[in-house]
Design an enzyme around this catalytic site. Structure first.
Site, PDB file in Angstrom:
ATOM      1  N   THR A  49       0.868  -1.173   0.000  1.00 36.88           N
ATOM      2  CA  THR A  49       0.000   0.000   0.000  1.00 36.88           C
ATOM      3  C   THR A  49       0.906   1.224   0.000  1.00 36.88           C
ATOM      4  O   THR A  49       2.132   1.091  -0.009  1.00 36.88           O
ATOM      5  CB  THR A  49      -0.915   0.032   1.243  1.00 36.88           C
ATOM      6  N   CYS A  50       0.326   2.391   0.075  1.00 40.85           N
ATOM      7  CA  CYS A  50       1.149   3.600   0.110  1.00 40.85           C
ATOM      8  C   CYS A  50       1.888   3.734   1.438  1.00 40.85           C
ATOM      9  O   CYS A  50       2.846   4.488   1.537  1.00 40.85           O
ATOM     10  CB  CYS A  50       0.295   4.840  -0.159  1.00 40.85           C
ATOM     11  N   ARG A  52       2.892   0.829   3.396  1.00 45.85           N
ATOM     12  CA  ARG A  52       3.588  -0.392   3.807  1.00 45.85           C
ATOM     13  C   ARG A  52       3.916  -1.266   2.608  1.00 45.85           C
ATOM     14  O   ARG A  52       3.225  -1.236   1.596  1.00 45.85           O
ATOM     15  CB  ARG A  52       2.782  -1.181   4.829  1.00 45.85           C
TER      16      ARG A  52
END
Length: 113
Positions: A49-50, A52
């Site tokens: 994700t942005c 992780r």
């Protein structure tokens, strides 16, 4: 066989490292290829994700699999493996599953909920 997770997140790594470690769809196969070939790793999945980047694996031995996963993530991000070790995390067995469920239900998000 045990579930192993190695990752970097908003809670452990600086933003520039998270940007370097981000895995787009086209890079996921390249990142996973050496891990799938590793003798202690049976299956691998990337969660990106942005905030992780995490690698989850079914592994027969924790330490060799973890070392290989850290190395793969470091090579992908273009940093030394010591940077991933310092700013990342690794869990196995029930701790890895607890982490996965915390992430998937939003309890380990930058903004909870």
């Amino acid at each position: 066989m045990s579930v192993v997770v190695v990752g970097l997140s908003h809670g452990t790594a600086p933003a520039d490292l998270l940007e370097r470690a981000h895995v787009g769809a086209e890079a996921a196969e390249k990142l996973m290829a050496p891990l799938v070939a590793h003798p202690d790793v049976d299956e691998v999945v990337v969660l990106a994700t942005c905030q992780r980047t995490e690698l989850y694996a079914a592994a027969s031995q924790f330490h060799p699999a973890t070392d290989a996963m850290r190395l793969a993530l470091a090579q992908h991000a273009g940093v030394d493996v010591a940077v991933v070790t310092e700013h990342g995390y690794a869990f196995h067995a029930e701790h890895a599953l607890h982490h996965l469920f915390s992430v998937s239900c939003g309890l380990d998000a930058a903004v909870v909920g």
